[in-house]
Design a protein around this motif. Sequence first.
Motif, PDB file in Angstrom:
ATOM      1  N   TYR A 131       0.598  -1.316   0.258  1.00 34.63           N
ATOM      2  CA  TYR A 131       0.404   0.222   0.401  1.00 34.63           C
ATOM      3  C   TYR A 131       0.682   0.976  -0.009  1.00 34.63           C
ATOM      4  CZ  TYR A 131      -3.317  -3.606   1.296  1.00 34.63           C
ATOM      5  OH  TYR A 131      -4.204  -4.566   1.634  1.00 34.63           O
ATOM      6  N   LYS A 132       0.940   2.376  -0.609  1.00 37.65           N
ATOM      7  CA  LYS A 132       1.390   3.746  -0.217  1.00 37.65           C
ATOM      8  C   LYS A 132       0.191   4.608  -1.117  1.00 37.65           C
ATOM      9  CE  LYS A 132       4.809   6.110  -0.901  1.00 37.65           C
ATOM     10  NZ  LYS A 132       5.894   6.313   0.205  1.00 37.65           N
ATOM     11  N   VAL A 133      -0.189   5.351  -0.060  1.00 39.99           N
ATOM     12  CA  VAL A 133      -0.300   6.905  -0.266  1.00 39.99           C
ATOM     13  C   VAL A 133       0.547   8.485  -0.405  1.00 39.99           C
ATOM     14  CG1 VAL A 133      -1.631   8.305   0.858  1.00 39.99           C
ATOM     15  CG2 VAL A 133      -2.160   6.115   1.174  1.00 39.99           C
ATOM     16  N   ALA A 134       0.079   8.564  -1.791  1.00 42.74           N
ATOM     17  CA  ALA A 134       1.195   9.582  -1.667  1.00 42.74           C
ATOM     18  C   ALA A 134       0.399  11.123  -1.995  1.00 42.74           C
ATOM     19  CB  ALA A 134       1.705   9.163  -3.040  1.00 42.74           C
ATOM     20  N   LYS A 135       1.410  11.753  -1.755  1.00 36.32           N
ATOM     21  CA  LYS A 135      -0.174  13.234  -1.926  1.00 36.32           C
ATOM     22  C   LYS A 135       0.070  13.586  -3.518  1.00 36.32           C
ATOM     23  CE  LYS A 135       1.088  15.321   2.906  1.00 36.32           C
ATOM     24  NZ  LYS A 135       0.909  16.714   3.594  1.00 36.32           N
ATOM     25  N   ASP A 152       6.211  11.911  -5.933  1.00 38.87           N
ATOM     26  CA  ASP A 152       7.252  10.515  -7.284  1.00 38.87           C
ATOM     27  C   ASP A 152       6.868   9.349  -5.890  1.00 38.87           C
ATOM     28  OD1 ASP A 152       9.629  12.706  -8.426  1.00 38.87           O
ATOM     29  OD2 ASP A 152       7.322  12.532  -8.967  1.00 38.87           O
ATOM     30  N   VAL A 153       6.442   8.411  -7.000  1.00 39.84           N
ATOM     31  CA  VAL A 153       6.505   7.085  -6.179  1.00 39.84           C
ATOM     32  C   VAL A 153       7.187   6.278  -6.858  1.00 39.84           C
ATOM     33  CG1 VAL A 153       4.540   7.380  -5.736  1.00 39.84           C
ATOM     34  CG2 VAL A 153       4.562   6.372  -7.125  1.00 39.84           C
ATOM     35  N   ALA A 154       7.738   4.761  -6.021  1.00 39.40           N
ATOM     36  CA  ALA A 154       8.630   3.799  -6.722  1.00 39.40           C
ATOM     37  C   ALA A 154       8.441   2.880  -5.877  1.00 39.40           C
ATOM     38  CB  ALA A 154      10.248   4.351  -6.735  1.00 39.40           C
ATOM     39  N   LEU A 155       7.054   1.619  -7.183  1.00 40.45           N
ATOM     40  CA  LEU A 155       6.903   0.095  -6.800  1.00 40.45           C
ATOM     41  C   LEU A 155       7.851  -0.126  -7.114  1.00 40.45           C
ATOM     42  CD1 LEU A 155       2.716   1.402  -7.970  1.00 40.45           C
ATOM     43  CD2 LEU A 155       4.441   1.845  -5.762  1.00 40.45           C
ATOM     44  N   ARG A 156       7.357  -0.980  -6.771  1.00 40.63           N
ATOM     45  CA  ARG A 156       8.744  -2.968  -6.615  1.00 40.63           C
ATOM     46  C   ARG A 156       8.205  -3.801  -7.443  1.00 40.63           C
ATOM     47  NH1 ARG A 156      14.740  -4.231  -4.612  1.00 40.63           N
ATOM     48  NH2 ARG A 156      14.647  -6.636  -4.822  1.00 40.63           N
ATOM     49  N   CYS A 157       8.993  -4.568  -7.901  1.00 38.20           N
ATOM     50  CA  CYS A 157       8.243  -5.924  -8.657  1.00 38.20           C
ATOM     51  C   CYS A 157       9.440  -7.169  -8.261  1.00 38.20           C
ATOM     52  CB  CYS A 157       7.772  -6.044 -10.176  1.00 38.20           C
ATOM     53  SG  CYS A 157       7.422  -7.952 -10.270  1.00 38.20           S
ATOM     54  N   GLN A 195      -1.597  12.236  -9.726  1.00 38.22           N
ATOM     55  CA  GLN A 195      -2.049  12.503 -10.185  1.00 38.22           C
ATOM     56  C   GLN A 195      -3.228  11.742  -9.489  1.00 38.22           C
ATOM     57  OE1 GLN A 195      -1.688  15.985 -11.252  1.00 38.22           O
ATOM     58  NE2 GLN A 195       0.401  15.510 -11.408  1.00 38.22           N
ATOM     59  N   GLN A 196      -4.306  11.937  -8.959  1.00 34.96           N
ATOM     60  CA  GLN A 196      -5.584  11.843  -8.564  1.00 34.96           C
ATOM     61  C   GLN A 196      -5.842  10.634  -9.178  1.00 34.96           C
ATOM     62  OE1 GLN A 196      -9.082  14.471  -7.163  1.00 34.96           O
ATOM     63  NE2 GLN A 196      -7.590  13.629  -5.117  1.00 34.96           N
ATOM     64  N   GLU A 197      -5.941  10.940 -10.903  1.00 42.29           N
ATOM     65  CA  GLU A 197      -5.999   9.636 -11.763  1.00 42.29           C
ATOM     66  C   GLU A 197      -5.718   8.179 -11.722  1.00 42.29           C
ATOM     67  OE1 GLU A 197      -5.615  12.422 -12.798  1.00 42.29           O
ATOM     68  OE2 GLU A 197      -4.255  13.092 -14.400  1.00 42.29           O
ATOM     69  N   ASP A 198      -4.672   8.496 -10.888  1.00 46.08           N
ATOM     70  CA  ASP A 198      -3.535   7.066 -10.969  1.00 46.08           C
ATOM     71  C   ASP A 198      -3.307   6.525  -9.873  1.00 46.08           C
ATOM     72  OD1 ASP A 198      -0.255   9.807 -11.450  1.00 46.08           O
ATOM     73  OD2 ASP A 198      -1.153   8.607 -12.888  1.00 46.08           O
ATOM     74  N   LEU A 248      -1.815   2.140  -4.641  1.00 45.36           N
ATOM     75  CA  LEU A 248      -1.784   3.215  -4.677  1.00 45.36           C
ATOM     76  C   LEU A 248      -2.458   3.739  -4.893  1.00 45.36           C
ATOM     77  CD1 LEU A 248       0.609   5.963  -5.243  1.00 45.36           C
ATOM     78  CD2 LEU A 248       0.184   5.752  -7.336  1.00 45.36           C
ATOM     79  N   THR A 249      -3.189   5.354  -3.994  1.00 41.37           N
ATOM     80  CA  THR A 249      -3.844   6.496  -3.719  1.00 41.37           C
ATOM     81  C   THR A 249      -3.021   7.607  -3.063  1.00 41.37           C
ATOM     82  OG1 THR A 249      -5.003   4.922  -2.052  1.00 41.37           O
ATOM     83  CG2 THR A 249      -5.449   6.963  -1.601  1.00 41.37           C
ATOM     84  N   VAL A 250      -3.764   8.238  -4.183  1.00 42.37           N
ATOM     85  CA  VAL A 250      -3.356   9.337  -4.416  1.00 42.37           C
ATOM     86  C   VAL A 250      -4.226  10.472  -3.927  1.00 42.37           C
ATOM     87  CG1 VAL A 250      -2.607  11.715  -6.229  1.00 42.37           C
ATOM     88  CG2 VAL A 250      -1.873   8.610  -6.076  1.00 42.37           C
TER      89      VAL A 250
END
Lengths: 112, 110
Positions: free
Chosen positions: A10-14, A18-23, A83-86, A109-111
Amino acid sequence: GAGVSQSPRYKVAKRGQDVALRCDPISGHVSLFWYQQALGQGPEFLTYFQNEAQLDKSGLPSDRFFAERPEGSVSTLKIQRTQQEDSAVYLCASSADPGRQFFGPGTRLTVL
Amino acid sequence: GESVGLHLPTLSVQEGDNSIINCAYSNSASDYFIWYKQESGKGPQFIIDIRSNMDKRQGQRVTVLLNKTVKHLSLQIAATQPGDSAVYFCAEIAWGKLQFGAGTQVVVTP
């Protein structure tokens, strides 16, 4: 023998961050895919790697989205100036053959 | 554009009954189809696949039927169990990429 893992879960961002997601794919899987899944929808293709080569990035929605897999194993999906649409679940999948893809649990991801 | 879609958004089935989930596709060039199951908070899980040179394939408690004439795919689950409650997606391989439909929510009632 673990499956595909993703972090964070889970990731909450304003907005604007910038965010980074790992796989972490299944060991030995050559192919790696990223998908975006909106609430109540099926996953939508973002990008595809074969080893370290990004062979298809046609699904990336904008130039704010960037993915890499520098050593042909772990991959990172980066979203700049969120952005919120992300807001969505971002799924990673890996496969040894073109058809059967194994999915990770996703990063929600919640923006704000 | 061409897409994969599902007829029913929600399917309620009694425990022990058989379930049938339907899917229509429109890309006549697709030659490989897959059913995935997605439980809440998890990624899609492979159930069964079928190639276009087949019209039926069976797995453990599941059967996939492909009707190329009307571009229709279905998943049958025998003796539905509470653990079968999930969202089910059909997907096709088109141009080397998985394309998913919107999904059907299956709810198993006691």
